[in-house]
Write an enzyme that holds these catalytic residues in place. Sequence first.
Site, PDB file in Angstrom:
ATOM      1  N   TYR A  72       0.838  -1.211   0.000  1.00 42.43           N
ATOM      2  CA  TYR A  72       0.000   0.000   0.000  1.00 42.43           C
ATOM      3  C   TYR A  72       0.869   1.255   0.000  1.00 42.43           C
ATOM      4  O   TYR A  72       0.623   2.198  -0.740  1.00 42.43           O
ATOM      5  CB  TYR A  72      -0.911  -0.002   1.233  1.00 42.43           C
ATOM      6  CG  TYR A  72      -1.987   1.060   1.189  1.00 42.43           C
ATOM      7  CD1 TYR A  72      -3.277   0.741   0.795  1.00 42.43           C
ATOM      8  CD2 TYR A  72      -1.713   2.381   1.550  1.00 42.43           C
ATOM      9  CE1 TYR A  72      -4.273   1.712   0.733  1.00 42.43           C
ATOM     10  CE2 TYR A  72      -2.696   3.355   1.486  1.00 42.43           C
ATOM     11  CZ  TYR A  72      -3.975   3.023   1.084  1.00 42.43           C
ATOM     12  OH  TYR A  72      -4.956   3.984   1.028  1.00 42.43           O
ATOM     13  N   PHE A 124      -7.538  19.820 -24.697  1.00 37.26           N
ATOM     14  CA  PHE A 124      -8.140  18.507 -24.894  1.00 37.26           C
ATOM     15  C   PHE A 124      -9.515  18.491 -24.226  1.00 37.26           C
ATOM     16  O   PHE A 124      -9.761  19.250 -23.287  1.00 37.26           O
ATOM     17  CB  PHE A 124      -7.232  17.433 -24.300  1.00 37.26           C
ATOM     18  CG  PHE A 124      -7.753  16.045 -24.530  1.00 37.26           C
ATOM     19  CD1 PHE A 124      -7.809  15.508 -25.809  1.00 37.26           C
ATOM     20  CD2 PHE A 124      -8.202  15.268 -23.468  1.00 37.26           C
ATOM     21  CE1 PHE A 124      -8.313  14.232 -26.024  1.00 37.26           C
ATOM     22  CE2 PHE A 124      -8.700  13.989 -23.674  1.00 37.26           C
ATOM     23  CZ  PHE A 124      -8.756  13.468 -24.955  1.00 37.26           C
ATOM     24  N   ASP A 125     -10.443  17.613 -24.684  1.00 34.46           N
ATOM     25  CA  ASP A 125     -11.824  17.688 -24.178  1.00 34.46           C
ATOM     26  C   ASP A 125     -11.945  17.499 -22.662  1.00 34.46           C
ATOM     27  O   ASP A 125     -12.693  18.221 -22.006  1.00 34.46           O
ATOM     28  CB  ASP A 125     -12.788  16.776 -24.964  1.00 34.46           C
ATOM     29  CG  ASP A 125     -12.367  15.325 -25.012  1.00 34.46           C
ATOM     30  OD1 ASP A 125     -11.270  15.014 -24.540  1.00 34.46           O
ATOM     31  OD2 ASP A 125     -13.134  14.499 -25.536  1.00 34.46           O
ATOM     32  N   ASP A 215       0.305  19.466 -20.831  1.00 33.30           N
ATOM     33  CA  ASP A 215      -0.537  18.281 -20.942  1.00 33.30           C
ATOM     34  C   ASP A 215       0.266  17.372 -21.877  1.00 33.30           C
ATOM     35  O   ASP A 215       0.291  17.570 -23.086  1.00 33.30           O
ATOM     36  CB  ASP A 215      -1.894  18.690 -21.530  1.00 33.30           C
ATOM     37  CG  ASP A 215      -2.830  17.509 -21.700  1.00 33.30           C
ATOM     38  OD1 ASP A 215      -2.398  16.362 -21.472  1.00 33.30           O
ATOM     39  OD2 ASP A 215      -3.998  17.737 -22.071  1.00 33.30           O
ATOM     40  N   ALA A 217       0.538  14.015 -22.754  1.00 32.38           N
ATOM     41  CA  ALA A 217       0.193  12.641 -23.159  1.00 32.38           C
ATOM     42  C   ALA A 217       1.083  12.111 -24.293  1.00 32.38           C
ATOM     43  O   ALA A 217       1.469  10.950 -24.293  1.00 32.38           O
ATOM     44  CB  ALA A 217      -1.279  12.585 -23.574  1.00 32.38           C
ATOM     45  N   LYS A 258      -1.111   6.932 -23.589  1.00 35.12           N
ATOM     46  CA  LYS A 258      -0.594   7.301 -24.897  1.00 35.12           C
ATOM     47  C   LYS A 258       0.883   6.923 -24.962  1.00 35.12           C
ATOM     48  O   LYS A 258       1.214   5.761 -25.099  1.00 35.12           O
ATOM     49  CB  LYS A 258      -0.797   8.804 -25.143  1.00 35.12           C
ATOM     50  CG  LYS A 258      -2.209   9.228 -25.513  1.00 35.12           C
ATOM     51  CD  LYS A 258      -3.261   8.917 -24.507  1.00 35.12           C
ATOM     52  CE  LYS A 258      -4.615   9.501 -24.827  1.00 35.12           C
ATOM     53  NZ  LYS A 258      -4.992  10.601 -23.948  1.00 35.12           N
ATOM     54  N   HIS A 450     -20.389  13.782 -26.621  1.00 32.42           N
ATOM     55  CA  HIS A 450     -20.058  12.866 -27.714  1.00 32.42           C
ATOM     56  C   HIS A 450     -19.927  11.411 -27.283  1.00 32.42           C
ATOM     57  O   HIS A 450     -20.128  10.507 -28.066  1.00 32.42           O
ATOM     58  CB  HIS A 450     -18.784  13.328 -28.425  1.00 32.42           C
ATOM     59  CG  HIS A 450     -17.580  13.388 -27.537  1.00 32.42           C
ATOM     60  ND1 HIS A 450     -17.429  14.353 -26.558  1.00 32.42           N
ATOM     61  CD2 HIS A 450     -16.494  12.596 -27.442  1.00 32.42           C
ATOM     62  CE1 HIS A 450     -16.287  14.144 -25.934  1.00 32.42           C
ATOM     63  NE2 HIS A 450     -15.712  13.084 -26.454  1.00 32.42           N
TER      64      HIS A 450
HETATM   65  C1  LIG Z   1      -6.050  11.322 -23.361  1.00 30.14           C
HETATM   66  C2  LIG Z   1      -5.733  12.681 -23.034  1.00 30.14           C
HETATM   67  C3  LIG Z   1      -6.085  13.228 -21.805  1.00 30.14           C
HETATM   68  C4  LIG Z   1      -6.923  12.501 -20.778  1.00 30.14           C
HETATM   69  O1  LIG Z   1      -6.332  11.321 -20.388  1.00 30.14           O
HETATM   70  P1  LIG Z   1      -7.138   9.998 -20.011  1.00 30.14           P
HETATM   71  O2  LIG Z   1      -6.059   9.040 -19.666  1.00 30.14           O
HETATM   72  O3  LIG Z   1      -7.937   9.596 -21.193  1.00 30.14           O
HETATM   73  O4  LIG Z   1      -7.998  10.318 -18.839  1.00 30.14           O
HETATM   74  C5  LIG Z   1      -5.694  14.528 -21.550  1.00 30.14           C
HETATM   75  N1  LIG Z   1      -5.014  15.247 -22.452  1.00 30.14           N
HETATM   76  C6  LIG Z   1      -4.660  14.744 -23.659  1.00 30.14           C
HETATM   77  C7  LIG Z   1      -3.895  15.579 -24.615  1.00 30.14           C
HETATM   78  C8  LIG Z   1      -5.023  13.452 -23.997  1.00 30.14           C
HETATM   79  O5  LIG Z   1      -4.708  12.985 -25.198  1.00 30.14           O
END
Ligand SMILES: *Cc1c(COP(=O)(O)O)cnc(C)c1O
Length: 458
Positions: A72, A124-125, A215, A217, A258, A450
């Site tokens: 843990y 990003f969304d 951000d 990813a 990603k 969506h």
């Molecule tokens: C996928 C993504 C996110 C969100 O991540 P999740 O792992 O799907 O929650 C945030 N920003 C970008 C640019 C992404 O491609």
Amino acid sequence: MELPFAESYKIKMVEAIRKSTREEREKWIREAGYNVFNLTSAQVYIDLLTDSGTGAMSDRQWSAMMVGDESYAGASSYYKLKDVVRDITGFEWFLPTHQGRAAENVLFSTLVREGDIVPGNSHFDTTKGHIEFRKATAADCTVDAAEDTTLDHPFKGNIDLLKLEDVLSSYPAERIPFVIVTVTCNSSGGQPVSMDNLRAVREMANRYGVPVIFDAARFAENAWFIKEREKLYSDKSIKEIVREMFSYADAMTMSSKKDGIVNMGGFIAFRKEEWFREASVYNILFEGFITYGGMSGRDMNALAQGLVEGTDYEYLRTRIRQIEYLDGLLRQYNIPVQTPVGGHAVFVDAGRFLPHLPREEFVGQALVVELYLEAGVRATEIGTLLADRDPETRENRYPAVEFVRLAVPRRVYTNNHMDVVAAALKNIYDRRDEIRRGYRIVKEAPIMRHFTVELEKI
Ligand SMILES: *Cc1c(COP(=O)(O)O)cnc(C)c1O
């Protein structure tokens, strides 16, 4: 003769996929409310819905999972991951989370307040969702070039410095918790941000006393494009480029699904201990104790190895070559796509593909449905459906481009699969004049519609 290029790996395990008939697909997509998120995976032949969490792990990642430490607190898997994150990004402080949006939830709970403005390149969304959920506003400062899919610009993910300065100078620094730079910029087509731009954003943010967050990813794919497209960096290693990129940020959120090449996971990394301390409270509340944050030990082990592989030059070369291969075929068939190609996907310009369809009828979605019907290929709409409604007026927001994204999972499909996707799009393109009407909404959620929307044919 020069030896041709080939993948930097071979295949050790396979999963069977099945083609369906057009009659089956017509029934399935109708039952799914013309929303491909509602299809079962068995109803899909080639799945380009997303590159998120859909990659194939390596033998080394699977073997790392066997030695995960499930304690843990203080698990060795946590320290292993923390070390790799520090080595790759240079950030000292680190919190695991269960995925990228969870990282956003924790960090934004720490930093974003009602009435704040968060400038960035097309958010990003989920990022936008987490900003708007806190009654703050996302200000899009992407370069205009991103909106013209015919224009060749090496870094369409760049922040327009004039737009950024306009936001930074219009509000007091207390109202702007940070500038967020998405690398690569998903919404404009997996388009990279140049090192020059990252540096300039940092300098401008410094002048206004505002922090910078990435951000991140697809940070490794972004680094690949810096190496390929930015002169000064062609001789630098991916590792050096990644380190310099992160040197311009105060913190990062990561969706490990990603470039971490795992099926689930995320993290936040920080330069300052203070932010780490504040975010730790929310991490414990929402995710889990600070040494696991919603991830099992074995998953942290797989991610530590995945980050090493995801930043490997030969791997990235293989990855981007495949995207370029698909892009090349589509161009050969005259199908309108975002120029130049980005990192994780080919973005088809549905507005130019079906120019006779009105935007109110969800042009991108109409093409997504056609592609599914034609060949069982699942793509996703990055257009009016995704852009959702304005939170104030509740009117549809019309983005600059109606995109259909063909996102390619990492290490999953061969170029033969890409041939099928391209041929399917060509067939649709050849009969595009027969597609006369689009869709209307039957049911939708108040935010991020969506994912669950239900549609009917007009
Ligand atoms: C996928 C993504 C996110 C969100 O991540 P999740 O792992 O799907 O929650 C945030 N920003 C970008 C640019 C992404 O491609």
